[in-house]
Design an enzyme around this catalytic site. Structure first.
Site, short mmCIF file in Angstrom:
data_model
loop_
_atom_site.label_atom_id
_atom_site.label_comp_id
_atom_site.label_asym_id
_atom_site.label_seq_id
_atom_site.Cartn_x
_atom_site.Cartn_y
_atom_site.Cartn_z
N VAL A 123 0.87 -1.18 0.00
CA VAL A 123 0.00 0.00 0.00
C VAL A 123 0.91 1.23 0.00
O VAL A 123 1.54 1.53 1.01
CB VAL A 123 -0.94 0.00 1.24
CG1 VAL A 123 -1.81 1.26 1.24
CG2 VAL A 123 -1.82 -1.25 1.26
N CYS A 152 5.07 -2.20 2.64
CA CYS A 152 5.28 -3.44 1.89
C CYS A 152 4.15 -4.43 2.20
O CYS A 152 3.48 -4.33 3.23
CB CYS A 152 6.61 -4.08 2.28
SG CYS A 152 8.06 -3.33 1.50
N GLU A 197 4.38 -7.31 3.25
CA GLU A 197 4.67 -8.04 4.49
C GLU A 197 4.16 -7.30 5.71
O GLU A 197 3.84 -7.91 6.73
CB GLU A 197 6.17 -8.29 4.61
CG GLU A 197 6.73 -9.27 3.58
CD GLU A 197 7.10 -8.61 2.25
OE1 GLU A 197 6.64 -7.49 1.96
OE2 GLU A 197 7.88 -9.23 1.50
N CYS A 234 12.03 -7.99 0.69
CA CYS A 234 13.13 -7.02 0.83
C CYS A 234 13.80 -7.23 2.19
O CYS A 234 13.29 -7.93 3.06
CB CYS A 234 12.63 -5.59 0.66
SG CYS A 234 11.70 -4.95 2.06
N CYS A 266 11.82 -6.40 5.25
CA CYS A 266 10.72 -7.34 5.49
C CYS A 266 11.23 -8.70 5.95
O CYS A 266 10.51 -9.42 6.65
CB CYS A 266 9.84 -7.45 4.26
SG CYS A 266 8.86 -5.94 4.07
N1 THU Z 1 7.57 -4.38 -1.93
C1 THU Z 1 6.88 -5.19 -1.09
O1 THU Z 1 5.68 -5.00 -0.87
N2 THU Z 1 7.55 -6.20 -0.49
C2 THU Z 1 8.84 -6.52 -0.73
O2 THU Z 1 9.38 -7.40 -0.07
C3 THU Z 1 9.55 -5.83 -1.81
C4 THU Z 1 8.99 -4.53 -2.23
C5 THU Z 1 6.86 -3.25 -2.55
C6 THU Z 1 7.24 -1.90 -1.98
C7 THU Z 1 6.83 -0.97 -3.09
O3 THU Z 1 5.45 -0.66 -2.94
C8 THU Z 1 7.01 -1.81 -4.34
O4 THU Z 1 7.15 -3.15 -3.93
C9 THU Z 1 8.24 -1.42 -5.17
O5 THU Z 1 9.39 -1.44 -4.38
#
Ligand code: THU
Length: 133
Positions: A46, A56, A58, A89, A92
Site C-alpha cells: 500500500v 510493503c 509483508e 526485501c 521485510c
Molecule cells: N515491496 C513489497 O511490498 N515487499 C517486498 O518485499 C519488496 C517490495 C513493494 C514496496 C513498493 O510498494 C514496491 O514493492 C516497489 O518497491
C-alpha cells in the site's frame, strides 16, 4: 513442515497482490503465510504520495497475523504483478524473522529456504533480552 501446500499459498499471495495499491511504483506485491495453528494470513503493498511512507505487503501480512489471533509464521511466499515469486526485501526479512516459528520456510527465487538462510545471524528479540540480563 514437509506437507506445505505451496501452490495454495502462492494462489493466496496472488489474490492479495490483486488488492495492492501501487500507483507510484506500478509494482504490485502480494504475500501469504501459514501460521502455526493452520491459519493463512496475507497482505498487499500500500503506497503513499509521500513515497517513503509506503507499506510493503509483508507489513499488511504481519498486521493480519496479529489482528487474527497472533501466532508464529511457518511458511511464506510473495509474488509480484506478473505472479512471479520474489524475495522479500531486507527490511521485510527482519519483519518476518520477528514473527517466525523456528525453521520457518520461504519459497524464494532459489527454492525453499529457511528464515535463517535468508537472514543469517539475525538480530532479534533474544539480543535485547541478553542485554537486559
Ligand atoms: N515491496 C513489497 O511490498 N515487499 C517486498 O518485499 C519488496 C517490495 C513493494 C514496496 C513498493 O510498494 C514496491 O514493492 C516497489 O518497491
Amino acid at each position: 513442515m514437509t506437507d506445505i501446500d505451496w501452490d495454495r499459498l502462492r494462489t493466496e499471495a496472488i489474490s492479495a497482490m490483486r488488492r495492492a495499491y501501487a500507483p507510484y511504483s506500478n509494482y504490485s506485491v502480494g504475500a501469504a503465510a501459514l501460521v502455526d495453528d493452520g491459519r493463512t494470513v496475507s497482505g498487499c503493498n500500500v503506497e503513499n504520495a509521500s513515497y517513503g511512507v509506503g507499506l510493503c505487503a509483508e507489513c499488511g501480512l504481519v498486521s493480519a497475523l496479529h489482528m487474527s489471533g497472533g501466532g508464529r509464521l511457518t511458511a511464506f511466499v510473495c509474488v509480484n504483478g506478473a505472479e512471479e515469486i520474489i524475495m522479500p526485501c531486507g527490511r521485510c526479512r527482519q519483519l518476518l524473522y520477528e514473527h517466525s516459528a523456528p525453521g520457518m520456510l520461504l519459497h524464494t527465487v532459489s527454492g525453499i529456504r529457511t528464515i535463517d538462510e535468508v537472514l543469517p545471524d539475525a538480530f532479534g528479540p533474544r539480543d535485547l533480552e541478553e542485554a537486559r540480563a
